[in-house]
Structures are given as structure tokens and as C-alpha cells.
Design a protein around this motif. Structure first.
Motif, PDB file in Angstrom:
ATOM      1  N   ILE A   1      -3.212  -4.093  -6.554  1.00 17.27           N
ATOM      2  CA  ILE A   1      -3.909  -4.705  -5.423  1.00 17.27           C
ATOM      3  C   ILE A   1      -4.810  -5.830  -5.894  1.00 17.27           C
ATOM      4  O   ILE A   1      -4.737  -6.960  -5.376  1.00 17.27           O
TER       5      ILE A   1
ATOM      6  N   THR B   1       0.831  -1.215   0.000  1.00 15.49           N
ATOM      7  CA  THR B   1       0.000   0.000   0.000  1.00 15.49           C
ATOM      8  C   THR B   1       0.850   1.243   0.000  1.00 15.49           C
ATOM      9  O   THR B   1       0.578   2.221  -0.699  1.00 15.49           O
TER      10      THR B   1
ATOM     11  N   HIS C   1     -10.272   0.467  -6.629  1.00 12.70           N
ATOM     12  CA  HIS C   1      -9.363   1.173  -5.716  1.00 12.70           C
ATOM     13  C   HIS C   1      -9.004   2.523  -6.339  1.00 12.70           C
ATOM     14  O   HIS C   1      -7.958   2.665  -6.987  1.00 12.70           O
TER      15      HIS C   1
END
Length: 636
Positions: free
Chosen positions: A66, A25, A53
Motif C-alpha cells: 500500500i 486491499t 498498515h
């Protein structure tokens, strides 16, 4: 022992996974930040993001680190790119309307997307590409100023003018010997005989007059009072002076006496037959003058503020769709019907040709101009939601901005008065705005939750209408530009109260109808000129003023009194010694009364259709001219 080892192993694996997720992240945020910084230097850059996202942003295509979904492009205009500046709030990408001031996950466990101040400022406007606008069928219109007119439409009933009703009665008991007017609906004129009546009391009164006349012949002094008393007795019984003069000359009492019509009009009630005994005070006939009629209309109480005394009104009849009758509001009744919640309004209309018949239904239109120039918006452009009214304003770049507006009165042609929120020259959406409403309401809900005071209203300055209205002469045909519609009128003042929607000839006098523009028509007095203004209160009816205003006695608004139309006069009774005249024709213009002939045709001086001499006021003058030229043809 084995269970303890298994739990420790699972805890270790969880720590390793959390660390890997945190490092991924962090690297994603750093790569997104660097991508946004690189994009800031270019005037227009295509950025890519993940639909699941939104915090993943980069300047080249690829997959989300992700979830490995394919990134989708985002087109940004010049200036500061999205993602720059101060974060104002965070919103959910899955649940519209879910926002927070702090970062985190939404109720579905998805990461919330940051919204920056630059993006929040753009949330109020909706951006749509031109192709989508075409497919949605969005139509727009520019706002302008115009007159605020309100047209009240209702149904009216034609009625008699109560002030022009007369009952025919006798003041003595007698028997009807001969009936001249024997049918309801007959038209009579003042002085026409209605019936002959025999009355012993009336015969005795004639004898007294003859005896008094004989007693006073050749004498002077006190005996003349006896004759005066006998004559007054006959007058008190409504015996006319002509009949008394005839009795004075013949000195012969008549068995029967003629009862004559006291006014011009139509017989609307007849309660007598030949040979009937009549009592004193019994109603025998009721006469009504239909040259002027009343129209009663029911007006809802919310429309009463738009009704004023002296206001112009127009009626249409179902059996005469090609013409319109113009009149005036002369009285607003003081009470309200509790069942229908309406008030009764009385209008007066001149009735040439007697087209308006009592008990008829008529479509009534009462036009009221509240203001000469206000800002107007089409009613279809307004989205109503309770106490809130919204209009979509077109901005540059295919954007639509929702604005809350304050509305005033409703005008004609489905227009509404704008009191605030818009200005002249704004282009608004008049069709297809419902497709823009859902997105606008979602953005507004977010804005209210974050900053309720951010929604402000702008007051609009009322611009004055500078467009001057040009009147068109009545004799000139209207052009296609400047005048939308014209009506046609008869040039005779007695017939100007009737409008026609087509050219031709007046069915009453045969004159050619002339076109009149709407602007000029509004300045004309329907039914002729106003004689005077008076108070609507009966006790002040003797007040006559030459200007409108307030009654100096009770402060009520004065109402106009129109000149009453002339009824066709009766043909004069020709003495047996005189030669009977043929049917004569003359010009309807009084200045051309010398044009008289026994053949129909047109006036050689003004080309107007000739009319019978019995239908115009100057007919006797024309007949006198005819007699002067044709009385003694044998002398030559």
C-alpha cells in the motif's frame, strides 16, 4: 459543453481508482490470511508487518503493497499466531486508546488494526526483554509473611511523679532560727533535719506536756488523760514520737524544734530563708522523689487506637545517645488538645542514676504488635493513584502483570499489610515500576471501555508464619545469624531499665554489661517485676489484683504498678561513744553480704565490683559483720 465532458472524465477516473484500491486491499487481505495460515503450522515463525498498515502481514521480508514502506519483523511464540481466532475489537495504530467494535478508519484516517482474543488476553501483561530490564534498573522482591508492628515516634517531656510530691509546712506560727537545707536541688532522706523553728505556741505546748507529766507521776486514774491530751496536741502539730520521748526524758522544753524531712527525695522548691517568719500552712519546701518519673507525650488521634495501657515504651535522650530507657504506658488522658489535635499519654520510667531530669525533652517510641503474622509488601512497590493501589507482579518469560491490591495498616521498616490481590511467594517489582506504569494504564483504559466487568480481584488467604523465634540466653554473646542486633544490660534488677548499645561496665554499679537479644528483651519486665494491677480511676486505687484484666467496678483496663527503686540510704549517724567507721565496701549481691572490706575491689566469690555499704539494702548487715571483727582489736 466542455465543462460537462470534464466532469464526466473526472468521475470515470475516480471509479477506476476506487476499483483498483479495492482489488489491491482484497488481495492484501487474502495474502495476509494465507501468510498467517502458513505460519500457524510452525512452532515459531517470524512474521513481517507494516508500521502504518498493521493489517498487512506476511511470512517473508519485503515492502508494504500500500505505502511501499519496509516491513518490520514480529517475533511470536509457539501456539496460535496473532491474527487467528475471533476478532475482539479494532484499535488505532496512531492514537493509543482509540478502539472500536467495528472495522474502519481512525480519527487520522488510518486503517484500524484488528485485535484478536488471543492478543487481548496478553494485553494485561507487559513483556520486556532481559537487556531492557537491566537498563531500566528493575529490582524485584519475594513477598513473605511477618509480624505487623507499628512504631509510633513522638517527642515527650520528662515530669515529676505527681504522686511522689510532698510539701513541708508548719501548723503553727513561728520564726526560723537555723536552716539546715539551704539550697534548691539538695537531696534529703526521711528524718533529715530541714530547719529549726521557734514558736511561742509550740513552747507553751511543751510546757503543758511537762506539767502534765509532773502531775501524773506516781498517780493513776483520771489524771493520766491530761498527759495523753498534752501529748496528742504535740503530735497534731507534727512533732515526732522521738522528740516527744526526748522531752519526756529530759522534762525540759526546747526553745526551738527541728522540722525533719517526711520522705526521701530532692528539694525542688525552697521558699524559706534563715530568720524568716513563717505562718501556719505556708509552703516552705517541696520535695520530689525522682526514683520514678513521668514522661508525657502527644499522640495524634489517628494513632490512638494503637496505644494501650501497660504497653511498653522507650525513650532516648540527646545527651546520652548510647542508651535507651524502657517503661510502660500507665494512663491515656481523656481529653484532646483542639489546637494540635493530639491526646496526652503518660508513661512511667524507673530512673536509676537520675539521668531522666524533669523538663527534659526525650524521643519516645511506642511499639504495638497488631498481628503476629500477615502478608507484607514494601511500600516502594505500591503505585498509588487516588483510591487505587497497583503492584507489578513478575511472571515467566520477562512479563510483568499489574495487579490492584487492597492494603491495610502500615508496619515498621516501610512495609504495608496486604489484605487482597497478592499472596505469599509472589515476586513484585520494588524499583523501576514507574516505567511500566504508562503502558499498563493505557491497556487498562482499553479494557475498561470494552468490558468493565473483566477486571476482577483475587482474595488472598492469610498464611500463618511458621518461623519460630529462638531466644538467646542473656549471658551468651549473640551470633551473626538469627539475631540482627543485641543490646547490653546491667544484670542488677534495679538497673535493667537502661539499655546500652555497646559492651562495657555499668556506670552506676561497675558491673559488666551483658548482651541480650531483642527477642529476650521483649519478654523482660522493664524496671523490675510488676507488684500488682490496679484501676486507673482514683476512686478505685485501693484495688490490687495479681492478674491483668478489667476493673470489676468500672470495667476499665487495669494498669501495672511496678516496684519502686530503692534510693541510696543515708549514712547512719554514729553516736559519739562509738568509733566512726571508715568507708566500707561490700558485694552488691545480698547473698555475699559477708564480703566487706575498707578497700575497693572485686568480690572474691562472684567477681562483681564492690560498692559502698551505704548504697545497698544489706549494707547494715555488712557493717555489723565489720564491727564484730574490728570492734576490740586491743583485746589481742
Amino acid at each position: 459543453m466542455k465543462a460537462i465532458k470534464l466532469i464526466a472524465l473526472l468521475a470515470l477516473l475516480g471509479l477506476v481508482s476506487a476499483g483498483a484500491f479495492y482489488l489491491g486491499t482484497t488481495s492484501t487481505h487474502q495474502s495476509a490470511k494465507s501468510a498467517m495460515q502458513n505460519a500457524a503450522g510452525s512452532e515459531e515463525k517470524t512474521l513481517y508487518t507494516c508500521g502504518m498498515h498493521p493489517n498487512v502481514i506476511q511470512d517473508h521480508p519485503g515492502t508494504c503493497p500500500i505505502c511501499e514502506m519496509k516491513l518490520t519483523p514480529i517475533r511470536r511464540g509457539g501456539g496460535a499466531p496473532a491474527g487467528s481466532g475471533t476478532i475482539k475489537y479494532y484499535k488505532s495504530t496512531m492514537i493509543p486508546g482509540e478502539v472500536r467494535q467495528d472495522p474502519g478508519k481512525d480519527s487520522m484516517g488510518m486503517e484500524m488494526m484488528p485485535v484478536y482474543e488471543s492478543e487481548a488476553a496478553m494485553d494485561a501483561a507487559i513483556s520486556i526483554d532481559p537487556v531492557t530490564i537491566q537498563n531500566m534498573g528493575i529490582r524485584t522482591e519475594v513477598l513473605t509473611n511477618g509480624p505487623l508492628r507499628r512504631i509510633i515516634r513522638t517527642v515527650g517531656t520528662v515530669d515529676y511523679d505527681e504522686t511522689a510530691l510532698t510539701d513541708v509546712t508548719t501548723k503553727f506560727t513561728g520564726w526560723v532560727e537555723k536552716l539546715y537545707v539551704d539550697a534548691t536541688g539538695a537531696q534529703v532522706h526521711r528524718g533529715d533535719p530541714l530547719f529549726e523553728v521557734y514558736s511561742p505556741d509550740l513552747y507553751s505546748a511543751q510546757m503543758e506536756y511537762v506539767l502534765a507529766l509532773s502531775a501524773t507521776s506516781g498517780k493513776a486514774g483520771g489524771e493520766s488523760s491530761l498527759l495523753e491530751t498534752a501529748g496528742n496536741k504535740l503530735r497534731y502539730w507534727d512533732i515526732s514520737d522521738d522528740q516527744i520521748t526526748e522531752l519526756r526524758q529530759t522534762r525540759r522544753p526546747q526553745k526551738t524544734l527541728q522540722v525533719k524531712a517526711p520522705m526521701d527525695g530532692f528539694v525542688v522548691e525552697k521558699m524559706v530563708v534563715d530568720g524568716q517568719m513563717v505562718e501556719a500552712g505556708m509552703r516552705l519546701y517541696r520535695l520530689a522523689d525522682l526514683g520514678l518519673v513521668w514522661v508525657h507525650a502527644q499522640i495524634y488521634e489517628q494513632d490512638l487506637p494503637f496505644i494501650k495501657l501497660g504497653q511498653e515504651a522507650a525513650v532516648n535522650l540527646s545527651y546520652l545517645p548510647d542508651r535507651k530507657f524502657r517503661g510502660r504506658v500507665t494512663y491515656i488522658y481523656p481529653d484532646l488538645d483542639p489546637k494540635t489535635r493530639t491526646a496526652q499519654v503518660r508513661m512511667e520510667f524507673h530512673n536509676p542514676g537520675y539521668f531522666l531530669k524533669p523538663a527534659m525533652f526525650a524521643s519516645v517510641e511506642i511499639a504495638s504488635e497488631l498481628s503476629p503474622s500477615v502478608l507484607l509488601v514494601p511500600e516502594m512497590a505500591v503505585l498509588r493513584s487516588g483510591a487505587k493501589n497497583t503492584v507489578f507482579v513478575v511472571r515467566e518469560g520477562g512479563k510483568f502483570e499489574p495487579r490492584t491490591v487492597t492494603l491495610g495498616s502500615q508496619a515498621e521498616d516501610d512495609m504495608l499489610q496486604v489484605l487482597g490481590g497478592l499472596k505469599a511467594g509472589d515476586r513484585v517489582v520494588v524499583s523501576g515500576q514507574f516505567m511500566l506504569d504508562s503502558e499498563s494504564q493505557l491497556r487498562e483504559a482499553i479494557q475498561k471501555m470494552l468490558d468493565p466487568a473483566s477486571s476482577t480481584r483475587t482474595r488472598v488467604k492469610q498464611a500463618e508464619d511458621t518461623n519460630s523465634v529462638h531466644d538467646h540466653a542473656a549471658h551468651k554473646p549473640p551470633s551473626d545469624k538469627g539475631v540482627m542486633h543485641s543490646v547490653y544490660l546491667c544484670p542488677m534488677p534495679e538497673h535493667v531499665a537502661i539499655e546500652y548499645d555497646h559492651p562495657g561496665e555499668c556506670p552506676l554499679c561497675g558491673m559488666s554489661l551483658v548482651p541480650v537479644s531483642k527477642d529476650l528483651l521483649r519478654k523482660m519486665q522493664p524496671g523490675g517485676a510488676i507488684e500488682y494491677y490496679t484501676c486507673p480511676m482514683p476512686e478505685h486505687a485501693d484495688l490490687k489484683l495479681d492478674k491483668p484484666g478489667k476493673c470489676p467496678l468500672c470495667r476499665m483496663t487495669l494498669i501495672p504498678v511496678m516496684s519502686k527503686p530503692l534510693m541510696p540510704r543515708a549514712k547512719p549517724t554514729v553516736a559519739p561513744s562509738e568509733a566512726s567507721l571508715p568507708t566500707l565496701y561490700t558485694c552488691p549481691m545480698a547473698s555475699h553480704a559477708h564480703i566487706v572490706t575498707d578497700q575497693p575491689g572485686r568480690c572474691p566469690e562472684c567477681d562483681m565490683q564492690l560498692v559502698e555499704t551505704t548504697t545497698v539494702e544489706h549494707g547494715q548487715t555488712s557493717e555489723t559483720i565489720w564491727r564484730a571483727h574490728h570492734q576490740h582489736p586491743q583485746a589481742h
